[in-house]
Design a protein around this motif. Sequence first.
Motif, PDB file in Angstrom:
ATOM      1  N   GLY A  92       0.655  -1.327  -0.156  1.00  0.00           N
ATOM      2  CA  GLY A  92      -0.117   0.155   0.097  1.00  0.00           C
ATOM      3  C   GLY A  92       0.831   1.247   0.026  1.00  0.00           C
ATOM      4  N   GLU A  93       2.127   1.295   0.001  1.00  0.00           N
ATOM      5  CA  GLU A  93       2.875   2.605  -0.266  1.00  0.00           C
ATOM      6  C   GLU A  93       2.800   3.056  -1.579  1.00  0.00           C
ATOM      7  OE1 GLU A  93       7.534   3.873   0.323  1.00  0.00           O
ATOM      8  OE2 GLU A  93       7.152   1.527   0.441  1.00  0.00           O
ATOM      9  N   LEU A 132     -17.162   0.345   8.723  1.00  0.00           N
ATOM     10  CA  LEU A 132     -17.704   1.510   8.024  1.00  0.00           C
ATOM     11  C   LEU A 132     -16.684   2.566   8.179  1.00  0.00           C
ATOM     12  CD1 LEU A 132     -19.743   3.414   6.948  1.00  0.00           C
ATOM     13  CD2 LEU A 132     -20.536   4.071   9.493  1.00  0.00           C
ATOM     14  N   LEU A 133     -16.202   2.690   6.662  1.00  0.00           N
ATOM     15  CA  LEU A 133     -15.097   3.403   6.386  1.00  0.00           C
ATOM     16  C   LEU A 133     -15.690   4.509   5.797  1.00  0.00           C
ATOM     17  CD1 LEU A 133     -14.113   0.296   4.844  1.00  0.00           C
ATOM     18  CD2 LEU A 133     -12.359   1.447   5.780  1.00  0.00           C
ATOM     19  N   LEU A 134     -15.154   6.205   6.209  1.00  0.00           N
ATOM     20  CA  LEU A 134     -15.563   7.201   6.059  1.00  0.00           C
ATOM     21  C   LEU A 134     -14.508   8.082   5.084  1.00  0.00           C
ATOM     22  CD1 LEU A 134     -16.930   8.879   9.504  1.00  0.00           C
ATOM     23  CD2 LEU A 134     -17.918   7.224   7.908  1.00  0.00           C
ATOM     24  N   THR A 135     -15.128   8.215   3.964  1.00  0.00           N
ATOM     25  CA  THR A 135     -14.000   9.196   3.111  1.00  0.00           C
ATOM     26  C   THR A 135     -14.612  10.311   2.685  1.00  0.00           C
ATOM     27  OG1 THR A 135     -14.773   7.840   1.115  1.00  0.00           O
ATOM     28  CG2 THR A 135     -12.928   7.102   2.298  1.00  0.00           C
ATOM     29  N   GLY A 136     -13.920  11.305   1.674  1.00  0.00           N
ATOM     30  CA  GLY A 136     -14.759  12.409   1.335  1.00  0.00           C
ATOM     31  C   GLY A 136     -14.275  13.475   2.096  1.00  0.00           C
ATOM     32  N   LEU A 189     -11.254   5.654   9.223  1.00  0.00           N
ATOM     33  CA  LEU A 189     -10.661   6.680   8.446  1.00  0.00           C
ATOM     34  C   LEU A 189      -9.523   6.112   7.635  1.00  0.00           C
ATOM     35  CD1 LEU A 189     -12.485   8.452  10.239  1.00  0.00           C
ATOM     36  CD2 LEU A 189     -11.148  10.231   9.696  1.00  0.00           C
ATOM     37  N   PRO A 190      -9.751   5.544   6.221  1.00  0.00           N
ATOM     38  CA  PRO A 190      -8.437   5.289   5.448  1.00  0.00           C
ATOM     39  C   PRO A 190      -7.392   6.258   5.444  1.00  0.00           C
ATOM     40  CG  PRO A 190     -10.619   4.639   4.475  1.00  0.00           C
ATOM     41  CD  PRO A 190     -10.788   5.643   5.405  1.00  0.00           C
ATOM     42  N   ALA A 191      -6.091   5.953   5.375  1.00  0.00           N
ATOM     43  CA  ALA A 191      -5.123   6.806   4.962  1.00  0.00           C
ATOM     44  C   ALA A 191      -5.324   7.573   3.767  1.00  0.00           C
ATOM     45  CB  ALA A 191      -3.749   6.487   5.314  1.00  0.00           C
ATOM     46  N   SER A 192      -5.902   7.042   2.829  1.00  0.00           N
ATOM     47  CA  SER A 192      -6.034   7.253   1.517  1.00  0.00           C
ATOM     48  C   SER A 192      -7.054   6.531   0.804  1.00  0.00           C
ATOM     49  CB  SER A 192      -4.704   7.488   0.514  1.00  0.00           C
ATOM     50  OG  SER A 192      -5.047   7.749  -0.755  1.00  0.00           O
ATOM     51  N   ALA A 193      -8.057   7.239   0.008  1.00  0.00           N
ATOM     52  CA  ALA A 193      -9.160   6.180  -0.606  1.00  0.00           C
ATOM     53  C   ALA A 193      -9.564   6.621  -2.005  1.00  0.00           C
ATOM     54  CB  ALA A 193     -10.357   6.438   0.476  1.00  0.00           C
ATOM     55  N   ILE A 253      -5.401   1.904   7.237  1.00  0.00           N
ATOM     56  CA  ILE A 253      -6.307   2.843   7.975  1.00  0.00           C
ATOM     57  C   ILE A 253      -5.558   3.913   8.891  1.00  0.00           C
ATOM     58  CG2 ILE A 253      -8.256   2.711   9.749  1.00  0.00           C
ATOM     59  CD1 ILE A 253      -8.818   1.405   7.082  1.00  0.00           C
ATOM     60  N   ARG A 254      -6.065   5.241   8.823  1.00  0.00           N
ATOM     61  CA  ARG A 254      -5.493   6.257   9.604  1.00  0.00           C
ATOM     62  C   ARG A 254      -5.841   6.148  11.044  1.00  0.00           C
ATOM     63  NH1 ARG A 254      -7.147  11.829   9.704  1.00  0.00           N
ATOM     64  NH2 ARG A 254      -8.639  11.133   8.005  1.00  0.00           N
ATOM     65  N   THR A 255      -7.123   6.042  11.305  1.00  0.00           N
ATOM     66  CA  THR A 255      -7.707   6.161  12.797  1.00  0.00           C
ATOM     67  C   THR A 255      -9.044   5.481  12.786  1.00  0.00           C
ATOM     68  OG1 THR A 255      -8.136   7.626  14.668  1.00  0.00           O
ATOM     69  CG2 THR A 255      -8.952   8.266  12.569  1.00  0.00           C
ATOM     70  N   VAL A 256      -9.286   5.124  14.006  1.00  0.00           N
ATOM     71  CA  VAL A 256     -10.605   4.344  14.380  1.00  0.00           C
ATOM     72  C   VAL A 256     -11.171   5.306  15.105  1.00  0.00           C
ATOM     73  CG1 VAL A 256     -11.989   2.369  15.169  1.00  0.00           C
ATOM     74  CG2 VAL A 256      -9.757   2.133  13.557  1.00  0.00           C
TER      75      VAL A 256
END
Length: 493
Positions: free
Chosen positions: A27-28, A392-396, A418-422, A449-452
């Motif tokens: 994923g890098e 549940l992954l939040l993006t935008g 919250l994914p690091a990048s989506a 994943i950046r944070t939960v």
Amino acid sequence: MSADGDVWVGIDLGTQSVRVLAVSGSGEVLGSGTAALESHRDGPRHEQDPARWWRAARDACAGALAGLAGRRVGGVAVDGTSGTVLLVDAADGRPLTAGLMYDDTRAAGYTDRVNEAGAQVWASLGYRRMQPAWALPKLLWLLDEHPDLVGRATLAHQADVINRALVGGPVPTDLSNALKTGADLIHETWPVDVLDKLGVPERLLPGLVRSGTPIGTVCAEAAALTGLPEGTPVIAGCTDGCAAQLGAGALAVGSWNSVLGTTLILKGVTAELLADPLGVVYSHKSPDGRWLPGGASSTGAGAIARQFPGRDLDELGATAAEFEPAGVLAYPLASARGERFPFVAPDAEAFVLGSPRDDRELYAAMLQGISYIERLCFDYLASLGAPVDGDLLLTGGGTRSAYWCQLRADVLGRPVKLPASAEPALGMAVLAATPGRAPADVAAEMVRIRTVIEPHPAAAGRFDEPYRRLVGELARRGWLPADTAALVAGRAS
């Protein structure tokens, strides 16, 4: 397991630009490139030059791979905007028309005819009716506008143009992009009888494959222009919305990606095709044969921009926690009128019940109102039998507000990730790595994943009463069907 040194390339054809990412198996992001696109708009018309798509894609690709000479590229996949179509020369793939973009509505007059001819098929697929901006009405418009091209043309979607240039010859189209052109995703075929009624010759239609299917390899000419090694596998892609879902890592049954930008878009994964009596949910097909249902609401952060133009939203948000719940109830819409999901109401209008003390309370109420609609979407999906208990992954853009992310977790009563990048280009890199592997397993390795965010224990039940009031008000105004309102309100009891 993919080799440690493999690079996976994702190409995202957006509206304003082409974005390319070169990504490792873990994923890098190893390289990125971007090239601008130009649209031509005039009322219902929205076109782009397909030749520019290829020039931008090859330039962005070369930029992404510039520092990776000698690295093995395991595969490349391309996404495109949903419902964008054109006619190309069947012999050499040369574009014969402009690309009619995803929101071009000049074919609106063909929609009733399309829906009458394909009613049974569209109902079996769950969406029941095509919309004016979908690709099949636009195809009929193209055929009527260019009758001289019928004998030598082939239908193409935006991603097909790039795939053909990459492999140097004809390519099939993917089921995801073909959904809005009428493809039968259950049987994975074109509904030839329906298309024949509409005057679409079968010879005009490309072959169909699932997203994630190898469709060729990069030819010598494309290799010289893009930096992709000759022989690199080209993998059938999907629409940009599905690409963003892949990039978020929402690929296991029961997992969902909630994209909060100008509007609110939900996309998830189910084992079976959802049957939706309202026809507001439509499903793409996953590379593994599962289903990717989703819907797009007209609420979202665009409503905040409309209400508070030029304001410092960080300043307004600094005190939002003081109004939980707010003393007023808001139903915010990004546009002046109309709702699309989780109910269809062309006459729906934004409203505020009560008089806010000041802009701070109104801002807090609007954040809460959008969060209530998000909850209503999930409750409606659950009422259809969709599993909603996975990740549940939040993006935008809405995720830039840490407070709003916490509020959404509290209103929904569940953890959010919250994914690091989506971005869609990442989703295409994930898809490029899926042949022979489960997509969810690939995403688990490549999506970080950046944070939960856990819901605050003290917030349990805090928003139930205003949520029920909003549901009741939407039903009272005749926008939300009463039986649907009763089902979702019961979940909040």
